[in-house]
Design a protein around this motif. Structure first.
Motif, PDB file in Angstrom:
ATOM      1  N   LEU A 181       2.812  30.593 -12.094  1.00 43.29           N
ATOM      2  CA  LEU A 181       4.253  30.712 -12.309  1.00 43.29           C
ATOM      3  C   LEU A 181       5.016  29.601 -11.600  1.00 43.29           C
ATOM      4  O   LEU A 181       5.949  29.010 -12.167  1.00 43.29           O
ATOM      5  N   MET A 182       4.635  29.291 -10.353  1.00 42.80           N
ATOM      6  CA  MET A 182       5.312  28.213  -9.645  1.00 42.80           C
ATOM      7  C   MET A 182       5.000  26.853 -10.253  1.00 42.80           C
ATOM      8  O   MET A 182       5.769  25.893 -10.078  1.00 42.80           O
ATOM      9  N   TRP A 183       3.897  26.749 -10.945  1.00 44.73           N
ATOM     10  CA  TRP A 183       3.500  25.509 -11.601  1.00 44.73           C
ATOM     11  C   TRP A 183       4.228  25.341 -12.932  1.00 44.73           C
ATOM     12  O   TRP A 183       4.827  24.302 -13.220  1.00 44.73           O
ATOM     13  N   TYR A 184       4.195  26.378 -13.780  1.00 42.41           N
ATOM     14  CA  TYR A 184       4.611  26.224 -15.167  1.00 42.41           C
ATOM     15  C   TYR A 184       6.094  26.493 -15.406  1.00 42.41           C
ATOM     16  O   TYR A 184       6.658  25.963 -16.365  1.00 42.41           O
ATOM     17  N   ILE A 185       6.750  27.302 -14.580  1.00 46.53           N
ATOM     18  CA  ILE A 185       8.182  27.531 -14.793  1.00 46.53           C
ATOM     19  C   ILE A 185       8.976  26.227 -14.647  1.00 46.53           C
ATOM     20  O   ILE A 185       9.751  25.862 -15.540  1.00 46.53           O
ATOM     21  N   PRO A 186       8.822  25.471 -13.546  1.00 45.37           N
ATOM     22  CA  PRO A 186       9.559  24.197 -13.487  1.00 45.37           C
ATOM     23  C   PRO A 186       9.061  23.180 -14.517  1.00 45.37           C
ATOM     24  O   PRO A 186       9.848  22.360 -15.002  1.00 45.37           O
ATOM     25  N   PHE A 187       7.786  23.248 -14.878  1.00 41.29           N
ATOM     26  CA  PHE A 187       7.230  22.336 -15.869  1.00 41.29           C
ATOM     27  C   PHE A 187       7.933  22.506 -17.216  1.00 41.29           C
ATOM     28  O   PHE A 187       8.446  21.546 -17.808  1.00 41.29           O
ATOM     29  N   PHE A 188       8.005  23.742 -17.695  1.00 44.30           N
ATOM     30  CA  PHE A 188       8.629  23.995 -18.989  1.00 44.30           C
ATOM     31  C   PHE A 188      10.162  23.946 -18.904  1.00 44.30           C
ATOM     32  O   PHE A 188      10.823  23.566 -19.878  1.00 44.30           O
ATOM     33  N   ALA A 189      10.736  24.322 -17.770  1.00 46.33           N
ATOM     34  CA  ALA A 189      12.191  24.222 -17.608  1.00 46.33           C
ATOM     35  C   ALA A 189      12.643  22.768 -17.698  1.00 46.33           C
ATOM     36  O   ALA A 189      13.699  22.465 -18.265  1.00 46.33           O
ATOM     37  N   GLY A 190      11.834  21.860 -17.147  1.00 48.59           N
ATOM     38  CA  GLY A 190      12.149  20.438 -17.262  1.00 48.59           C
ATOM     39  C   GLY A 190      12.145  19.977 -18.713  1.00 48.59           C
ATOM     40  O   GLY A 190      13.011  19.194 -19.138  1.00 48.59           O
ATOM     41  N   PHE A 191      11.192  20.474 -19.512  1.00 48.03           N
ATOM     42  CA  PHE A 191      11.157  20.139 -20.930  1.00 48.03           C
ATOM     43  C   PHE A 191      12.402  20.649 -21.655  1.00 48.03           C
ATOM     44  O   PHE A 191      12.960  19.957 -22.511  1.00 48.03           O
ATOM     45  N   VAL A 192      12.807  21.882 -21.345  1.00 48.70           N
ATOM     46  CA  VAL A 192      13.975  22.461 -22.014  1.00 48.70           C
ATOM     47  C   VAL A 192      15.235  21.659 -21.686  1.00 48.70           C
ATOM     48  O   VAL A 192      16.062  21.365 -22.573  1.00 48.70           O
ATOM     49  N   ILE A 193      15.411  21.286 -20.419  1.00 43.96           N
ATOM     50  CA  ILE A 193      16.599  20.537 -20.026  1.00 43.96           C
ATOM     51  C   ILE A 193      16.602  19.150 -20.666  1.00 43.96           C
ATOM     52  O   ILE A 193      17.645  18.659 -21.137  1.00 43.96           O
ATOM     53  N   TYR A 194      15.437  18.515 -20.728  1.00 43.32           N
ATOM     54  CA  TYR A 194      15.373  17.221 -21.406  1.00 43.32           C
ATOM     55  C   TYR A 194      15.700  17.380 -22.896  1.00 43.32           C
ATOM     56  O   TYR A 194      16.431  16.569 -23.481  1.00 43.32           O
ATOM     57  N   PHE A 195      15.152  18.432 -23.513  1.00 43.22           N
ATOM     58  CA  PHE A 195      15.386  18.678 -24.937  1.00 43.22           C
ATOM     59  C   PHE A 195      16.874  18.888 -25.224  1.00 43.22           C
ATOM     60  O   PHE A 195      17.388  18.415 -26.239  1.00 43.22           O
ATOM     61  N   ALA A 196      17.572  19.578 -24.329  1.00 45.12           N
ATOM     62  CA  ALA A 196      18.998  19.842 -24.536  1.00 45.12           C
ATOM     63  C   ALA A 196      19.829  18.573 -24.535  1.00 45.12           C
ATOM     64  O   ALA A 196      20.950  18.565 -25.075  1.00 45.12           O
ATOM     65  N   GLY A 197      19.310  17.491 -23.962  1.00 45.39           N
ATOM     66  CA  GLY A 197      20.042  16.224 -23.956  1.00 45.39           C
ATOM     67  C   GLY A 197      19.677  15.289 -25.087  1.00 45.39           C
ATOM     68  O   GLY A 197      20.143  14.147 -25.117  1.00 45.39           O
ATOM     69  N   CYS A 198      18.846  15.738 -26.021  1.00 41.56           N
ATOM     70  CA  CYS A 198      18.348  14.873 -27.102  1.00 41.56           C
ATOM     71  C   CYS A 198      19.167  14.988 -28.382  1.00 41.56           C
ATOM     72  O   CYS A 198      18.635  14.729 -29.466  1.00 41.56           O
ATOM     73  N   PHE A 199      20.431  15.376 -28.296  1.00 42.78           N
ATOM     74  CA  PHE A 199      21.262  15.544 -29.488  1.00 42.78           C
ATOM     75  C   PHE A 199      22.367  14.492 -29.503  1.00 42.78           C
ATOM     76  O   PHE A 199      22.931  14.152 -28.461  1.00 42.78           O
ATOM     77  N   MET A 200      22.656  13.973 -30.712  1.00 46.00           N
ATOM     78  CA  MET A 200      23.667  12.947 -30.906  1.00 46.00           C
ATOM     79  C   MET A 200      24.551  13.327 -32.091  1.00 46.00           C
ATOM     80  O   MET A 200      24.114  14.082 -32.959  1.00 46.00           O
ATOM     81  N   PRO A 201      25.773  12.808 -32.137  1.00 39.31           N
ATOM     82  CA  PRO A 201      26.630  13.070 -33.299  1.00 39.31           C
ATOM     83  C   PRO A 201      25.963  12.615 -34.586  1.00 39.31           C
ATOM     84  O   PRO A 201      25.365  11.541 -34.650  1.00 39.31           O
TER      85      PRO A 201
END
Length: 343
Positions: free
Chosen positions: A207-227
């Protein structure tokens, strides 16, 4: 009288100096105050002050362009580094432990693989977040990496001991207390120690390994949108080399990660969160870039592979008893020790 004479003797010289300085002052014309010279000086000062800002402008402008519709590039280096080191250092870790024999009281090849993984993976995650089109808090980036290293290090110790137990007869497809090796321990209270070790390995560490691992992916994904426009739609296409080679390689690794790590519920939560973000941004008229599209397609393929794996082993009664519950996802190494090891 002497004092009066000295004052009279000095007065002609003082008078000459005074008259000379006055003449020099009179000879030099007085400079007139020019408004144009003030404007020139103020313009030079403004240029000198603005020069450092102009030098800093490209980096800030690049991030602003990405947020305002600029085109982002596909992160070939980061994605390939993730894929290669995941397969070599994480998937190859238990293989190196089993087939490259070392004394049981010494670090194995798999342990060194795990140590390298604990360094390279946080670095890759940090570089990914630094390259996010939308700025991510530096404190959040460091927190993700610190928690990931902590959890992966806990897992390193627990997994190193648990894998060695296979060499002496431990059956990975059975719970700790039902293992014949554990039942032979004396005093019986020693089983509690191994259950604690299993808890740190399979739950706390994961849990301590994978929660920040996947949370980092989600936050990066949220910034991948453009008009949405013609340029951003063209930029959303995943490169052919990534779609043909990198995507299957990454998806098959994430299948192994979610099944062997028993983190499919966490992975499913991450994937659903990404879908919610995707639908929300689509409703606002934003378009997903090539990196975000690569991520969501890779994870969709992973979901399909996990579903096929569970369906294939759905009739295995031993694994069914070992992994009860609605989400039946058996571990590959449990399947190996049950059906292949020692045969």
């Amino acid at each position: 009288m002497a004092t009066e004479g000295r004052s009279r003797s000095r007065s002609p010289a003082a008078a000459r100096r005074k008259s000379g300085s006055g003449a020099a002052t009179a000879a030099s014309p007085k400079r007139k105050h020019s408004p144009s010279s003030d404007k020139k000086r103020s313009s030079r000062t403004a240029t000198a002050v603005a020069a450092p800002k102009a030098r800093r402008a490209p980096a800030a402008g690049k991030a602003a362009n990405n947020r305002d519709g600029g085109l982002s590039t596909f992160q070939h280096g980061i994605w390939w580094t993730f894929a290669i080191q995941n397969w070599l250092l994480d998937f190859g870790r238990p293989i190196g432990m089993l087939f490259v024999q070392t004394p049981l009281n010494q670090p194995s090849l798999g342990d060194y693989f795990h140590m390298a993984y604990n360094i390279i993976t946080p670095f890759c995650l940090l570089k990914l977040l630094e390259n996010s089109p939308r700025k991510v808090s530096t404190n959040l980036q460091y927190a993700f990496c610190l928690f990931l290293v902590m959890g992966a290090s806990i897992h390193l110790v627990g997994d190193s001991v648990n894998t060695r137990l296979i060499h002496v007869g431990y059956q990975n497809h059975l719970p700790v207390r039902q293992n014949p090796l554990m039942q032979a321990l004396n005093p019986p209270e020693m089983i509690d120690f191994f259950e604690l070790l299993y808890l740190y390995d399979e739950y706390v560490g994961h849990l301590m390994w994978y929660i920040p691992f996947f949370a980092g992916f989600v936050i990066y994904f949220a910034g991948c949108f453009m008009p949405a426009n013609a340029a951003t739609r063209a930029n959303s296409t995943v490169p052919t080399s990534a779609a043909a080679l990198l995507m299957p390689l990454s998806a098959s690794y994430f299948w192994y990660l979610t099944t062997e790590g028993q983190i499919f519920p966490l992975f499913l939560v991450m994937f659903v969160t990404m879908l919610v973000v995707y639908w929300y941004e689509q409703s606002r008229g934003n378009y997903l870039d090539c990196n975000g599209r690569f991520m969501i397609l890779t994870f969709a393929v992973t979901i399909g592979l996990v579903a096929l794996w569970s369906a294939w082993l759905s009739d295995d009664e031993v694994l069914r008893a070992r992994y009860p519950g609605l989400l039946y996802v058996p571990e590959p190494w449990s399947f190996y020790t049950l059906h292949w090891h020692g045969k």
